[in-house]
Design a protein around this motif. Sequence first.
Motif, PDB file in Angstrom:
ATOM      1  N   SER A   7      36.409  37.602  55.562  1.00 46.03           N
ATOM      2  CA  SER A   7      36.029  36.192  55.255  1.00 46.03           C
ATOM      3  C   SER A   7      36.630  36.147  53.670  1.00 46.03           C
ATOM      4  O   SER A   7      37.994  36.647  53.403  1.00 46.03           O
ATOM      5  N   LEU A   8      36.797  34.512  53.643  1.00 41.89           N
ATOM      6  CA  LEU A   8      37.673  34.583  52.565  1.00 41.89           C
ATOM      7  C   LEU A   8      37.083  35.439  51.288  1.00 41.89           C
ATOM      8  O   LEU A   8      39.069  35.797  50.200  1.00 41.89           O
ATOM      9  N   LYS A   9      36.499  35.310  50.929  1.00 38.04           N
ATOM     10  CA  LYS A   9      35.919  36.561  49.470  1.00 38.04           C
ATOM     11  C   LYS A   9      36.420  38.192  50.367  1.00 38.04           C
ATOM     12  O   LYS A   9      37.777  38.241  49.327  1.00 38.04           O
ATOM     13  N   PHE A  12      40.647  37.497  49.091  1.00 40.79           N
ATOM     14  CA  PHE A  12      40.775  37.252  47.961  1.00 40.79           C
ATOM     15  C   PHE A  12      40.845  38.333  47.154  1.00 40.79           C
ATOM     16  O   PHE A  12      41.684  38.701  46.833  1.00 40.79           O
ATOM     17  N   ASP A  37      46.185  36.963  35.235  1.00 39.43           N
ATOM     18  CA  ASP A  37      45.436  35.812  34.776  1.00 39.43           C
ATOM     19  C   ASP A  37      46.527  34.715  36.415  1.00 39.43           C
ATOM     20  O   ASP A  37      45.587  33.675  36.758  1.00 39.43           O
ATOM     21  N   SER A  40      44.743  35.187  39.442  1.00 45.87           N
ATOM     22  CA  SER A  40      42.841  34.943  39.764  1.00 45.87           C
ATOM     23  C   SER A  40      43.451  33.028  40.003  1.00 45.87           C
ATOM     24  O   SER A  40      42.740  32.269  40.536  1.00 45.87           O
ATOM     25  N   PHE A  43      44.624  31.299  43.086  1.00 38.17           N
ATOM     26  CA  PHE A  43      43.576  31.572  44.003  1.00 38.17           C
ATOM     27  C   PHE A  43      42.248  30.711  43.446  1.00 38.17           C
ATOM     28  O   PHE A  43      41.668  29.539  44.483  1.00 38.17           O
ATOM     29  N   GLY A 139      40.027  44.180  43.749  1.00 34.41           N
ATOM     30  CA  GLY A 139      40.154  43.093  43.267  1.00 34.41           C
ATOM     31  C   GLY A 139      37.829  42.537  43.522  1.00 34.41           C
ATOM     32  O   GLY A 139      38.147  41.268  43.230  1.00 34.41           O
ATOM     33  N   PHE A 140      37.285  43.283  42.520  1.00 28.09           N
ATOM     34  CA  PHE A 140      36.037  42.899  42.440  1.00 28.09           C
ATOM     35  C   PHE A 140      36.505  41.962  40.940  1.00 28.09           C
ATOM     36  O   PHE A 140      37.266  42.107  40.324  1.00 28.09           O
ATOM     37  N   GLY A 141      34.609  41.175  41.340  1.00 28.13           N
ATOM     38  CA  GLY A 141      34.763  40.363  39.691  1.00 28.13           C
ATOM     39  C   GLY A 141      34.395  40.988  38.992  1.00 28.13           C
ATOM     40  O   GLY A 141      33.508  42.387  38.878  1.00 28.13           O
ATOM     41  N   ASP A 143      31.685  40.509  37.135  1.00 31.31           N
ATOM     42  CA  ASP A 143      30.370  40.292  36.985  1.00 31.31           C
ATOM     43  C   ASP A 143      29.917  41.567  38.846  1.00 31.31           C
ATOM     44  O   ASP A 143      28.721  42.147  38.121  1.00 31.31           O
ATOM     45  N   GLU A 144      30.374  41.555  39.172  1.00 34.09           N
ATOM     46  CA  GLU A 144      30.314  42.671  40.174  1.00 34.09           C
ATOM     47  C   GLU A 144      29.927  43.735  39.988  1.00 34.09           C
ATOM     48  O   GLU A 144      29.751  44.973  39.696  1.00 34.09           O
ATOM     49  N   ASN A 157      34.198  44.329  30.055  1.00 30.98           N
ATOM     50  CA  ASN A 157      35.152  43.703  29.594  1.00 30.98           C
ATOM     51  C   ASN A 157      35.936  43.985  28.909  1.00 30.98           C
ATOM     52  O   ASN A 157      36.990  44.229  28.420  1.00 30.98           O
TER      53      ASN A 157
ATOM     54  N   SER B  19      34.703  35.519  40.559  1.00 32.36           N
ATOM     55  CA  SER B  19      35.361  36.614  41.683  1.00 32.36           C
ATOM     56  C   SER B  19      35.310  36.233  42.780  1.00 32.36           C
ATOM     57  O   SER B  19      34.912  35.104  43.091  1.00 32.36           O
ATOM     58  N   GLN B  24      35.035  31.822  47.093  1.00 32.99           N
ATOM     59  CA  GLN B  24      35.165  31.935  48.355  1.00 32.99           C
ATOM     60  C   GLN B  24      34.073  30.220  48.322  1.00 32.99           C
ATOM     61  O   GLN B  24      33.904  29.753  49.027  1.00 32.99           O
TER      62      GLN B  24
END
Lengths: 425, 112
Positions: A7-9, A12, A37, A40, A43, A139-141, A143-144, A157, B19, B24
Motif C-alpha cells: 500500500s501507499l502507507k 511511505f 521535515d 515529510s 510525501f 517510519g511511524f507517525g 499519533d501511532e 514529541n 502519518s 495514504q
Amino acid sequence: MEKEYESLKELFQREFSKMVAVISKRFGLQHIETAEDIVSETFLLAAETWGLKGIPENPAAWLYTVARQKTLYHFRRNKIFEEKIVPAIHSEEKDNETDELNFSRQNIRDSQLQMIFAICNPAIASEAQIGLALRILCGFGIDEIAEAFLTSKDTVNKRLFRAKEKLRTEKVTMEMPPENEIPGRLDNVLHTIYLLFSEGYYSSTQNQILRKDLCLEALRLGVMLTEYEKTNLPKTNALLALMCFHSSRFHARETDKGSMILYDQQNKELWDIELINQGLYFLNLSEQGEEVSSYHLEARIAYWHCTSEDTKEKWENILYLYDQLLSVNYSPSVALNRVFALYKANVDLPDKMGQKMALAEAEKLNLGNNHFYFLLLGELYKNIDNEKAKYNLQKAFSMARTQAEKQGISEKIDSLQKTGISTNF
Amino acid sequence: MKEFMFIFRQPSYDHSKVSPTEMQAITKKWTDWRESITSRGHLVNHGSRLSLEGKVLKAGGVVTDGPFVEIREMLGGFMVVKAESLEDATTLAHGCPALDVNGSVEIRPLYV
C-alpha cells in the motif's frame, strides 16, 4: 505501484526510514530533524500530486528526485551548506565530490544500518529509544507512536525531541562501529529490537493491528541485520528465532472481540506453523558458534512452548533453560517463570510434592508488586490451602491491568470455589 | 463548453505531524475527487502541484525567497476543467481536498 509495497502507507513508511537515513548520513545526524521535515514535505507533495495525476511508474524514484531537490535547496538557502557542511565534507570525505544525495541500493542499506547503530545508542533512555526507533527506523507517525504507548502526542514529541537532543550532545555520528566493536555494540541494537518487539507483544494498547505492526517491524529490523555479514551473528539469529516463535501465537491468543487468551487456553490449531518453521530455521543458524546469549535461551524456551503436548520432557527442558537464563540474566519475572516450570516439571510427583516444592520457592521470591506472582501463588496453593489460593487470586485480580486478565482470574476464583464444594461433598 | 482554471490554495499546515496512514488517505481523497471530474468528462488538464520552494522577483530587481512563511494560504497547484458556466465549474470544485485543510479553490474562466 511498485510490487514490493502493498500500500501507499507501507511505501511511505519504508521510504521514510531510507530517505531520512540517507539525508542524515550525507549532512550529519545533527540535521536529522531537517531530514524528517524534508521527507515529510516530499510525501505530502507526493500524496497530492499522485492523487491528481496518478501514481508514477516508479514512485520511490519520484520521491528520491524530489527529496534531492528539496534537500539541496534547503541547505543552500540556509547557507548551512556552504559555511558548515561543505568544509566538513571536504575535510572528512575527500573522495565524495558530489553534493547529490546517493539513493543507490547499497548506500540506502549502509545508511540504514548506520542509523540503527546511531539510534540504539545506550546514552538514550529506553522508552525514548523505542519511540525514536519507531519514528526514524520504522517510519511511524507521531499519533501511532502515541497510541502504542497510550500517551499523548505532546509527550511523544517531547520524548523524541529530548532523544534527538541527546544524539547531538553525545555527538553520536552515523558510521559503522569498527569491526572489533560490532559484537558489543550489536548488543544494544538487539536489545532495542527486543524491547520494540515486547512493546508490541505485551503492549497496553488495545489496537491489535498496531501491536502486530510493532512486532513485524522488530522482525524486519532483525532480518535487516542478518543481511549484513558483520551483524549476522548467532545471537542476531537467536533473537529472530525468539520473535518468530512468539509471533506464531499471535492469532491464537486473541478472541474475536480483541481480548487476550492465556497460553494454556489457546487453540493450538491456530498457531502459525510457517512462523514456527521460520523460527526453527533461525534457531539452527543461531547454534553456530560458541556464544550462548540470553536470546538463545529465550528462543529455546519459546520453541518448547510451541510444542503443543504437555510432556514432562518439555517442562524439564524449560526448567533447565530457565536455570541457565537466571545465571546469565537475573530478573524477577524470569525467576517467576522458572518456578512455574519447576511446578510443571514435577507435577506427577506423589503427595503434591512438586507443587509444594514450587510453593516454597515461590514464597522465597516475595514479589509484592507483580500480579503474575499472586496468580502463580493462587495456582500453587490450589488444593493445598484453598483459602490462601483464593486470597492470592483476589490480590492478583485487584492488580491486573486489563479486562481480559481480570476475567481470566475471576474464572479461576470461580473454579476454585466449585472444587471447594466438590471436595466438601 | 468553456474552460476554467481551479487554483488551489492551502495553509502551510504542519506536514511533520502527518502519518503514513494519513498520507495514504490524502492521496485517495485527491484521486477520488479527480475521478469525479474525469468520469463526467470535465477534465482538460490535471495540472500540477507546485513545490513549496521558489523565488519572487519584485520591481527594482529585488529577489526574495518566496513569501511563504508570512502568508496564511499559499498557492498549492492548479487544474483545468471544462464546464457550461462558472456556476457549473464551481459545482465541480466542491469536494476538493484542499477545502478539508481549510484551504480554498479559486475558479477562474480562461480566455482562449
